[in-house]
Scaffold this motif. Structure first.
Motif, mmCIF file in Angstrom:
data_model
loop_
_atom_site.group_PDB
_atom_site.id
_atom_site.type_symbol
_atom_site.label_atom_id
_atom_site.label_comp_id
_atom_site.label_asym_id
_atom_site.label_seq_id
_atom_site.Cartn_x
_atom_site.Cartn_y
_atom_site.Cartn_z
ATOM 1 N N ARG A 38 -23.597 8.305 -12.501
ATOM 2 C CA ARG A 38 -22.822 9.535 -12.477
ATOM 3 C C ARG A 38 -22.483 9.955 -11.038
ATOM 4 O O ARG A 38 -21.463 10.571 -10.790
ATOM 5 N N LEU A 39 -23.406 9.617 -10.110
ATOM 6 C CA LEU A 39 -23.132 9.919 -8.701
ATOM 7 C C LEU A 39 -22.302 8.775 -8.113
ATOM 8 O O LEU A 39 -22.704 7.620 -8.170
ATOM 9 N N PRO A 44 0.819 -1.219 0.000
ATOM 10 C CA PRO A 44 0.000 0.000 0.000
ATOM 11 C C PRO A 44 0.849 1.263 0.000
ATOM 12 O O PRO A 44 0.431 2.305 -0.479
ATOM 13 N N PHE A 45 2.067 1.151 0.542
ATOM 14 C CA PHE A 45 2.917 2.328 0.617
ATOM 15 C C PHE A 45 3.367 2.781 -0.767
ATOM 16 O O PHE A 45 3.688 3.946 -0.962
ATOM 17 N N TRP A 46 3.371 1.879 -1.728
ATOM 18 C CA TRP A 46 3.740 2.244 -3.092
ATOM 19 C C TRP A 46 2.581 2.915 -3.804
ATOM 20 O O TRP A 46 2.774 3.559 -4.825
ATOM 21 N N VAL A 47 1.369 2.704 -3.287
ATOM 22 C CA VAL A 47 0.206 3.316 -3.919
ATOM 23 C C VAL A 47 0.179 4.788 -3.550
ATOM 24 O O VAL A 47 0.375 5.160 -2.402
ATOM 25 N N SER A 48 -0.044 5.615 -4.532
ATOM 26 C CA SER A 48 -0.045 7.062 -4.371
ATOM 27 C C SER A 48 -0.734 7.519 -3.081
ATOM 28 O O SER A 48 -1.836 7.099 -2.758
ATOM 29 N N MET A 49 -0.030 8.373 -2.332
ATOM 30 C CA MET A 49 -0.528 8.925 -1.082
ATOM 31 C C MET A 49 -1.898 9.569 -1.255
ATOM 32 O O MET A 49 -2.808 9.372 -0.467
ATOM 33 N N ILE A 50 -2.056 10.337 -2.345
ATOM 34 C CA ILE A 50 -3.302 11.080 -2.513
ATOM 35 C C ILE A 50 -4.467 10.125 -2.755
ATOM 36 O O ILE A 50 -5.587 10.357 -2.288
ATOM 37 N N VAL A 51 -4.205 9.003 -3.439
ATOM 38 C CA VAL A 51 -5.266 8.018 -3.670
ATOM 39 C C VAL A 51 -5.663 7.362 -2.353
ATOM 40 O O VAL A 51 -6.846 7.140 -2.073
ATOM 41 N N ARG A 52 -4.655 7.088 -1.497
ATOM 42 C CA ARG A 52 -4.968 6.445 -0.219
ATOM 43 C C ARG A 52 -5.761 7.371 0.701
ATOM 44 O O ARG A 52 -6.640 6.919 1.436
ATOM 45 N N VAL A 53 -5.456 8.660 0.659
ATOM 46 C CA VAL A 53 -6.229 9.608 1.474
ATOM 47 C C VAL A 53 -7.637 9.753 0.899
ATOM 48 O O VAL A 53 -8.633 9.773 1.619
ATOM 49 N N TYR A 54 -7.707 9.807 -0.439
ATOM 50 C CA TYR A 54 -9.000 9.931 -1.113
ATOM 51 C C TYR A 54 -9.926 8.762 -0.754
ATOM 52 O O TYR A 54 -11.123 8.946 -0.551
ATOM 53 N N ALA A 55 -9.340 7.547 -0.656
ATOM 54 C CA ALA A 55 -10.144 6.371 -0.328
ATOM 55 C C ALA A 55 -10.914 6.589 0.976
ATOM 56 O O ALA A 55 -12.080 6.190 1.105
ATOM 57 N N TRP A 56 -10.291 7.261 1.940
ATOM 58 C CA TRP A 56 -10.967 7.494 3.224
ATOM 59 C C TRP A 56 -12.085 8.504 3.095
ATOM 60 O O TRP A 56 -13.019 8.507 3.909
ATOM 61 N N ILE A 57 -12.025 9.380 2.082
ATOM 62 C CA ILE A 57 -13.150 10.296 1.856
ATOM 63 C C ILE A 57 -14.371 9.489 1.443
ATOM 64 O O ILE A 57 -15.481 9.728 1.918
ATOM 65 N N ILE A 58 -14.163 8.500 0.557
ATOM 66 C CA ILE A 58 -15.282 7.659 0.118
ATOM 67 C C ILE A 58 -15.849 6.877 1.298
ATOM 68 O O ILE A 58 -17.049 6.687 1.416
ATOM 69 N N GLY A 88 -7.035 18.572 -7.289
ATOM 70 C CA GLY A 88 -8.038 19.492 -7.806
ATOM 71 C C GLY A 88 -9.377 18.801 -8.017
ATOM 72 O O GLY A 88 -10.436 19.342 -7.673
ATOM 73 N N LEU A 89 -9.338 17.578 -8.581
ATOM 74 C CA LEU A 89 -10.578 16.823 -8.816
ATOM 75 C C LEU A 89 -11.276 16.495 -7.495
ATOM 76 O O LEU A 89 -12.487 16.621 -7.366
ATOM 77 N N ILE A 90 -10.472 16.075 -6.487
ATOM 78 C CA ILE A 90 -11.064 15.697 -5.204
ATOM 79 C C ILE A 90 -11.782 16.895 -4.590
ATOM 80 O O ILE A 90 -12.874 16.766 -4.035
ATOM 81 N N LYS A 91 -11.170 18.077 -4.720
ATOM 82 C CA LYS A 91 -11.789 19.276 -4.130
ATOM 83 C C LYS A 91 -13.124 19.586 -4.793
ATOM 84 O O LYS A 91 -13.991 20.216 -4.197
ATOM 85 N N GLN A 92 -13.292 19.138 -6.069
ATOM 86 C CA GLN A 92 -14.577 19.369 -6.750
ATOM 87 C C GLN A 92 -15.627 18.341 -6.346
ATOM 88 O O GLN A 92 -16.777 18.454 -6.717
ATOM 89 N N GLY A 93 -15.215 17.292 -5.653
ATOM 90 C CA GLY A 93 -16.162 16.276 -5.219
ATOM 91 C C GLY A 93 -15.828 14.928 -5.824
ATOM 92 O O GLY A 93 -15.117 14.841 -6.816
ATOM 93 N N THR A 94 -16.344 13.856 -5.186
ATOM 94 C CA THR A 94 -16.029 12.522 -5.673
ATOM 95 C C THR A 94 -16.858 12.195 -6.903
ATOM 96 O O THR A 94 -18.057 12.441 -6.935
#
Lengths: 292, 263
Positions: free
Chosen positions: B37-38, A118-132, B224-230
């Motif tokens: 789309r959502l 997982p550490f090789w996977v882009s940091m921003i993608v890993r943080v983004y996953a937690w947003i979902i 930038g994309l994340i800031k616009q929403g998932t």
């Protein structure tokens, strides 16, 4: 001095690059933190401690300085979250690394590979996953609602907890690897000896395993704590900018060209905190060596 | 007999730990196939977001910039790190050895945001305008320790016997390096280069602060994309990045740990 000597010119590029892109620029940052904020953004050279005073005091309408805890709170929160992240990482890494070290040789390589992957996977993608997962209508909220446990819930995002989750998730491999390395060096005979002397599993864990893996834990603590102090992505994306840490406070001062001297002053403060931490750690390591 | 080295619950804990480690990545991958789309409403399986991602001009530009910067920075950082490692491990009576080692590893001792701010101010003071050049300079610098550490480890783990034998047989220092040292430390050099490449590709803090039109790297574009929403397209892009990282990581590991006797 012989100019053909590889001992000189072999090291020269590294010295030149570090001097020009690190040492010199950091010197400039210190100077900027002592300069005066320009009228139209940027800064004017000068010698003033206003930017450092701004961390503690606020100027009111009459020009009097009044104490303001707002930035101290950010510094305190940064130290507290980075420390807590380091502790949680250590608590997760120790049992996991222990189990991995006990695994049969063939499995061990696979498990170490799985920890680092997982550490090789882009940091921003890993943080983004937690947003979902944590966000509004996210995986957790949907699961809880599907089970009928909650009808409506506050978003888990944009909280200290969300930032903490993101930080632990981002930096845990940096703790596991050094801890694993020191557990592997641990002689299993010592654990058996402890049991032969009627030490229970928990006494053995506390009195034998823990002290012997301390070098690994301390190495991991440095690797986790330092980047956590300067975290930028986690506070912006998981803290939503509502909860500031030093990293995104600095970033906003420079991002919009808002207040460079103040941003530089915070950066120098951050650098100072890291240096104090590293020096304390070096002192502790030296004391340990002299005891051994 | 019970194994005294086993702790009850430790294995279950570790299994849960691995689940926690991979679940977020799997969630992103699963959501990328959502037709709707959502991003949060599942309606059916679809590959349409991959198609739209692969036709996204801005994304492709960002990928190209990231690859260019990472490629050049890796070449510079690995060369500099290799030279420094040779001197620091093999050199005799090197002056300032300890200090030099600290200097090479300097970027690891400070939070990246401090370094980012430092180069930002430096570039603005000397009036450097070229966005790509700024990124290459900054990335080369902070990638050096990541290239250095695996190379140093490999050199330290290798006896100097072969090199001494070559010297005894009147090989010049350059021939010794080219024909003996380099082939032997190649896996370390490769691992270092790979690490530097990934660190550069992944960098957000410095690239974001130095970002100007025409030098938006992949992570900055995704931010930038994340800031616009998932969106499902964002999930598709993320999945492609995950795939790329896994291929890179696996290649690196296989090549690094391949049986040295067969190489």
């Amino acid at each position: 001095m012989n100019w053909r000597d590889f001992r000189i010119w072999g090291l020269a590029p590294a010295w030149v690059i570090m001097a020009l892109t690190l040492v010199l620029p950091i010197g400039i940052v210190v100077l900027v933190s002592l300069s005066i904020r320009g009228a139209y953004g940027g800064f004017d050279w000068g010698l003033s401690f206003d930017s450092y005073a701004k961390i503690l005091f606020e100027e009111d309408w009459d020009g009097n300085l009044a104490f303001t805890p707002q930035y101290l709170a950010i510094i305190g929160r940064t130290l507290w979250l980075a420390g807590l992240t380091t502790l949680i990482c250590a608590a997760l890494a120790l049992p996991a690394a222990y189990v991995i070290a006990q695994a049969p040789a063939r499995w061990k390589a696979v498990l170490v590979y799985l920890v680092t992957l997982p550490f090789w996977v882009s940091m921003i993608v890993r943080v983004y996953a937690w947003i979902i997962i944590l966000g509004n209508d996210g995986v957790i909220e949907k699961t809880l609602r599907g089970l009928g446990l909650v009808a409506d819930m506050d978003s888990l995002l944009f909280t200290n907890g969300a930032m903490l989750t993101g930080l632990v998730y981002s930096y845990i491999p940096l703790m596991i690897l050094p801890v694993f390395a020191s557990i592997e060096k641990l002689d299993p005979a010592l654990i058996e000896a402890s049991h032969d002397l009627y030490g229970s599993r928990w006494v053995t864990a506390r009195r034998v395993i823990l002290p012997l893996t301390l070098p690994g834990l301390m190495a991991g603590a440095v690797l986790v704590f330092v980047p956590c102090l300067g975290a930028v992505l986690e506070p912006i994306l998981l803290g939503g900018g509502k909860v500031m840490l030093m990293g995104n406070l600095i970033q906003t001062q420079f991002g919009g060209g808002r207040n460079w001297p103040f941003g530089a002053a915070i950066a120098v403060t951050l650098m100072g905190l890291v240096m104090i931490f590293l020096m304390l750690n070096a002192l502790r390591a030296r004391r340990e060596v002299s005891h051994a | 007999m019970r194994d005294v080295r086993r702790y009850p619950g430790a294995r279950i804990f570790t299994a849960l730990f691995f689940l926690w480690l991979y679940l977020p990545i799997l969630v992103v991958i699963a959501y990328s196939f959502n037709e709707n789309r959502l991003a949060s409403v599942w309606t059916g399986f679809s590959l349409r977001w991959y198609e739209s991602a692969l036709h996204n001009r801005a994304l492709l530009d960002a990928v190209q910039i990231s690859l260019t910067v990472a490629g050049i920075a890796t070449a510079i950082a690995t060369t500099v790190a290799l030279m420094a490692a040779l001197v620091l491990v093999r050199g005799r009576d090197v002056r300032l050895r300890r200090l030099s080692e600290t200097v090479v590893n300097l970027p690891l001792l400070l939070p990246e945001i401090v370094l980012a701010v430092a180069v930002l101010i430096l570039f603005s003071q000397i009036g450097l305008q070229n966005g790509l050049l700024k990124l290459v300079i900054a990335h080369s610098a902070f990638c050096i320790p990541f290239a250095f550490l695996p190379i140093r480890a490999r050199l330290q783990g290798m006896e100097p016997d072969f090199e001494e034998a070559a010297q005894d047989l009147y090989a010049s220092p350059w021939v010794t390096f080219r024909r003996v040292t380099l082939p032997l430390i190649a896996p370390g050099v490769f691992a270092g280069a790979m690490l530097a490449f990934v660190i550069s590709m992944d960098d957000f803090i410095t690239s974001n602060l130095l970002n100007s039109g025409g030098s938006t790297t992949l992570p900055v574009y995704i931010f930038g994309l994340i800031k616009q929403g998932t969106t499902p397209e964002l999930n598709a892009i993320s999945t492609l990045i995950v795939l790329g990282s896994l291929i890179l990581a696996t290649t690196a590991l296989v090549l690094t740990f391949r049986n040295p006797n067969r190489a």
